[in-house]
Design an enzyme around this catalytic site. Structure first.
Site, PDB file in Angstrom:
ATOM      1  N   TYR A  54       3.792  11.987  18.568  1.00  0.00           N
ATOM      2  CA  TYR A  54       2.672  11.210  19.100  1.00  0.00           C
ATOM      3  C   TYR A  54       3.097  10.296  20.240  1.00  0.00           C
ATOM      4  CZ  TYR A  54      -0.168  12.883  15.292  1.00  0.00           C
ATOM      5  OH  TYR A  54      -0.857  13.691  14.435  1.00  0.00           O
TER       6      TYR A  54
ATOM      7  N   LYS B  24      11.203  17.396   7.161  1.00  0.00           N
ATOM      8  CA  LYS B  24      11.563  18.792   7.425  1.00  0.00           C
ATOM      9  C   LYS B  24      12.988  18.797   7.990  1.00  0.00           C
ATOM     10  CE  LYS B  24      10.292  23.151   7.588  1.00  0.00           C
ATOM     11  NZ  LYS B  24       9.817  23.954   6.457  1.00  0.00           N
TER      12      LYS B  24
ATOM     13  N   ASP C 140       6.458  21.206   3.529  1.00  0.00           N
ATOM     14  CA  ASP C 140       5.664  22.361   3.079  1.00  0.00           C
ATOM     15  C   ASP C 140       5.558  22.374   1.557  1.00  0.00           C
ATOM     16  OD1 ASP C 140       8.365  22.675   3.521  1.00  0.00           O
ATOM     17  OD2 ASP C 140       8.275  24.775   4.111  1.00  0.00           O
TER      18      ASP C 140
ATOM     19  N   ASP D  39      -0.050  12.304   9.339  1.00  0.00           N
ATOM     20  CA  ASP D  39      -1.419  12.550   9.795  1.00  0.00           C
ATOM     21  C   ASP D  39      -2.012  13.723   9.012  1.00  0.00           C
ATOM     22  OD1 ASP D  39      -3.705  12.455  11.262  1.00  0.00           O
ATOM     23  OD2 ASP D  39      -2.824  13.137  13.140  1.00  0.00           O
TER      24      ASP D  39
END
Ligand code: NAD
Length: 329
Positions: free
Chosen positions: A120, A167, A200, A224
């Site tokens: 972002y 991740k 995930d 988000d």
């Protein structure tokens, strides 16, 4: 009060009515901000918005439309950067009476999303025609402060567990740094259980056993996405509040967008902004008013006769708001 555009003014007016009915003495200062104003003034963040927040230090904000893939950059991102609102806090709780697929579970989690960096940062670049790179920025400073914010919240509110979501198996440097910072902070809070999940897997676990999550700690992009997933577990975007917290400023806002598909029809659900106002009242020390409003909303949902269309009812924004005000004791 920044009503925003789309359904923003409708849910803002409903929320101001409900807050005023609690007896809390809020002197509302209304500041206009919409996609049209931004296009006209060519200022993503008109000076009137910043000037007002600089004075009051606390804002309640409706959604503002952001054009997708073209046009001006997100006003929400700009506001968070300008006021250094580094922590995005979203409590996700089961409301009584809402018919969701998970209605029989007691879901009660709080999501802490880093609010100022990651993808972002808006650093995108077309290297050559048809090849674009986007920079993912992760810093030790920002990661440490969001982690501290989450753990301190856990300690203050007697919560048991913080789960960091990442991740780092793929983004070993960027998410690796985020994780190292979370681990470092976790050591200062030995009474709070610390867990890590890959994003995930976390998404799957959230759907399979949402009731086992307590506090979630995430960098900006995963935060988000995961916070909207979590909103879906308890009835959708119309019922989840949010807060953007900094050291000096706080801006409370609903998670949902400007909902152009239903704007102007008087049917938007104001619950998300009302619950954001509950968080704002607590922040202002108006605890009794906060509880009054929260209980009244809970009462209207438990009773079920005056809820809006997005969650299966027939009430208009006004009818829902009237019912909330009538439920205040
Ligand atoms: P959205 O949240 O506006 O709408 C998604 C769906 O949820 C729509 O069907 C809408 O009708 C419904 N919905 C949302 N809020 C509701 C409410 N309070 N009551 C009843 N139904 C509700 O998301 P979108 O369509 O992806 O975005 C529309 C615009 O809003 C975009 O320009 C986007 O950039 C902007 N946006 C702004 C904010 C913000 O200002 N904080 C947040 C998200 C999206």
């Amino acid at each position: 009060m920044i009503p925003g555009d789309g359904i923003g003014p409708e849910v803002a007016n409903a929320t101001m009515r409900a807050v005023d009915a609690t007896g809390a003495k809020i002197d509302w200062e209304r500041v206009e901000l919409s996609a049209d104003i931004i296009l006209e003034t060519r200022e993503v963040l008109p000076p009137s918005v910043i000037a007002s927040l600089a004075r009051t230090r606390v804002g309640l904000k409706g959604p503002v439309t952001t054009p997708i893939a073209t046009g001006f950059s997100s006003v929400n991102v700009a506001l968070r950067k300008a006021l250094d609102l580094f922590a995005n806090v979203r409590p996700v709780r089961t409301l009584p009476g809402i018919k969701t697929r998970f209605a029989d579970l007691a879901i009660d989690m709080v999501i802490f999303r880093e609010n100022t960096e990651d993808l972002y940062a808006g650093l995108e670049h077309e290297v050559v025609k048809d090849v674009v790179t986007g920079l993912k920025v992760i810093t030790r400073t920002a990661s440490l402060r969001i982690a501290k914010y989450a753990f301190e919240y856990a300690r203050r509110h007697g919560r048991k567990k913080v789960t960091a979501i990442h991740k780092a198996n793929i983004m070993k440097l960027a998410d690796g740094l985020f994780l190292r910072c979370c681990r470092e902070v976790a050591q200062e809070f030995p009474e709070i259980q610390y867990k890590e999940l890959i994003v995930d897997n976390a998404s799957m676990q959230l759907v399979i056993r949402p009731e086992t999550f307590d506090l979630l700690l995430l960098p900006n992009l995963y935060g988000d996405i995961v916070s909207d997933l979590a909103a879906g577990l308890v009835g959708g975007l119309g019922v989840v509040p949010g807060a953007n917290m900094g050291v000096d400023y706080a801006v409370f806002e609903a998670v949902h967008g400007s909902a152009p598909d239903i704007a102007g029809q008087g049917i938007a659900n104001p619950t998300a902004l009302m619950l954001s106002a509950v968080m704002m009242l607590r922040h202002l020390g108006e605890t009794a008013a906060a509880e009054r409003l929260q209980e009244a909303i809970g009462h209207v949902y438990a009773e079920g006769a005056h809820v809006t269309g997005d969650i299966g009812g027939k009430a208009s924004t006004r009818e829902f708001t009237d019912a909330v005000i009538a439920a205040m004791r």
